[in-house]
Motif scaffolding. Structure first.
Motif, mmCIF file in Angstrom:
data_model
loop_
_atom_site.group_PDB
_atom_site.id
_atom_site.type_symbol
_atom_site.label_atom_id
_atom_site.label_comp_id
_atom_site.label_asym_id
_atom_site.label_seq_id
_atom_site.Cartn_x
_atom_site.Cartn_y
_atom_site.Cartn_z
ATOM 1 N N SER A 173 0.853 -1.177 0.000
ATOM 2 C CA SER A 173 0.000 0.000 0.000
ATOM 3 C C SER A 173 0.894 1.233 0.000
ATOM 4 O O SER A 173 1.890 1.277 0.731
ATOM 5 N N ASP A 174 0.517 2.224 -0.822
ATOM 6 C CA ASP A 174 1.310 3.465 -0.906
ATOM 7 C C ASP A 174 1.544 4.055 0.478
ATOM 8 O O ASP A 174 2.601 4.599 0.763
ATOM 9 N N SER A 175 0.533 3.969 1.334
ATOM 10 C CA SER A 175 0.559 4.737 2.587
ATOM 11 C C SER A 175 1.169 3.977 3.756
ATOM 12 O O SER A 175 1.065 4.425 4.889
ATOM 13 N N LEU A 176 1.815 2.843 3.517
ATOM 14 C CA LEU A 176 2.415 2.101 4.636
ATOM 15 C C LEU A 176 3.360 3.030 5.402
ATOM 16 O O LEU A 176 4.295 3.590 4.824
ATOM 17 N N ASP A 177 3.096 3.132 6.691
ATOM 18 C CA ASP A 177 3.776 4.153 7.487
ATOM 19 C C ASP A 177 5.051 3.594 8.112
ATOM 20 O O ASP A 177 5.151 3.439 9.322
ATOM 21 N N THR A 178 6.010 3.259 7.258
ATOM 22 C CA THR A 178 7.288 2.753 7.759
ATOM 23 C C THR A 178 8.403 3.603 7.155
ATOM 24 O O THR A 178 8.252 4.137 6.043
#
Ligand code: PHB
Length: 396
Positions: A284-289
């Motif tokens: 997913s584009d928004s993976l917060d890593t």
């Protein structure tokens, strides 16, 4: 005498001379110092053209991060446009192996073309990395020690989808896809998970790849009035399906779900028609890593465009090849050691860390995403460390 024969003769003469003077070792070292020959077999035209470009971009980004080398050796690239045409698969892969003498094939996107590459890979033993095509056989009954997939099997994303729908009360589904291996196998995963959770598939619709005349099928869907429409489409065809779905007046009336490829690389082209589409996918584009954010920034800087799942798969193909090549110090002929390193690799991917199954397919998390403002936003994990069954594979 042909020039290649002359070359062989003069080479062996050198070898004999070198051996007799005790200089054999430097000769071998020189051979090792030759460039690694990488063959890219990807679609650069047709409905999957953008997917091929994203894969190559991601791959080159990973290799450029290593100074453009593989296991310390420089690289020579060979490229074939496979046109997503299965009838040319064997011929194109054979060209890379016989004419270009590549050490490794990286390809491809389309499952039907992959079967052509796979035949050549099994017949010749050439190292092959699959950066997209999900055809089951490649890592099930026809799995092979020299073939590694860095993407998914076609049923992996949709196996995570069925329960999500039933939990939302969406119990009557119409399935629609291109009728070829990728669509049919995505359906297998969906059907298994959806019916097990208590859902009913009221109609299966299809059209031949890469046909995009959706109108009659959308009219049929409007008449059926299911709770939900679920699909597999990708690339240019996916963008058109999303727009046609909205134009037919179905958006906002019957929710649209799918294997996540539906909303990959198409969000600029599809515009607001894509808002609200829910899908399952291993990225997913928004993976917060930190890993994902750095990757996205580096990719955007280098290519002046946003990466998608295909770019990530290309990047991970690079990471896997680098890990293998480093383990054998660039000697890709050291096959047992090379394969062992690749089998044991942990890929620190923008999608999250993943490992290789015994059948050589990623064991990975599948995310639930929704499209918002031209981004695939993660809203949950639909399946943790999901492994394909690898049914029929005797390796490992
Ligand atoms: C496939 O043919 O295996 C395929 C093509 C495009 C995708 C996914 C799978 O996005």
């Amino acid at each position: 005498m042909s020039s290649s024969r002359r070359l062989v003769l003069s080479r062996s003469a050198t070898l004999i001379a070198a051996a007799s003077t005790g200089l054999l070792l430097p000769e071998i070292v020189r051979a090792q110092g030759a460039k690694v020959r990488i063959g890219l077999m990807l679609p650069y035209t047709g409905t999957f053209a953008q997917l091929g470009v994203a894969i190559e971009n991601g791959l080159r980004l990973a290799i450029d991060e290593q100074g453009g080398k593989l296991g310390g050796r420089e690289i020579e690239w060979f490229k074939v446009d496979d046109e997503s045409d299965p009838s040319k698969g064997v011929e194109n892969a054979t060209k890379l192996v016989q004419r270009d003498k590549v050490d490794v094939i990286i390809g491809t996107v389309h499952s039907g073309v992959q079967m052509g590459i796979h035949k050549v890979a099994r017949d010749t033993g050439v190292l092959t990395l699959i950066p997209n095509a999900g055809v089951h056989a490649a890592t099930r009954a026809l799995c092979a020690p020299n073939v590694f997939r860095t993407s998914f099997t076609n049923s992996q994303p949709t196996l995570a989808l069925g329960k999500v729908l039933v939990d939302k009360g969406l119990k009557k589904a119409v399935w629609i896809t291109w009728k070829y291996a990728a669509g049919d196998e995505a359906f297998e995963g969906f059907k298994e998970s959806y019916t097990k959770a208590g859902g009913t598939i009221v109609k299966e619709l299809g059209l031949p790849f890469p046909n995009v005349e959706f109108q009659a099928l959308l009219t049929e869907i409007a008449a059926i009035k299911p709770d939900v429409v679920v699909c597999f489409f990708a690339g240019g065809g996916a963008a058109k399906f999303i727009k046609d779905y909205a134009a037919a007046g179905l958006k906002g009336k019957i929710p649209l779900y799918g294997s996540g490829f539906l909303t990959e690389g198409v969000l600029d082209a599809a515009g607001p028609a894509a808002d609200g589409i829910v899908t399952t996918m291993h990225y997913s584009d928004s993976l917060d890593t930190a890993r994902n954010k750095k990757f996205r920034l580096d990719y955007a800087k280098t290519y002046k465009s946003q990466p998608d799942v295909y770019a990530v798969q290309g990047y991970d193909t690079g990471l896997l090849l680098i890990q293998g090549a480093n383990a054998v110090k660039g000697d890709l002929n050291a096959k047992p050691a090379l394969y062992k390193a690749m089998e044991g690799a942990v890929i620190d991917s923008p999608r999250g860390k993943w490992t290789m199954s015994k059948a050589h397919n990623p064991v990975q998390d599948i995310y639930l995403r929704v499209v918002e403002n031209k981004e695939n936003k993660v809203i949950g994990v639909a399946a943790k460390a999901l492994s394909d069954s690898g049914a029929g594979c005797k390796m490992g």
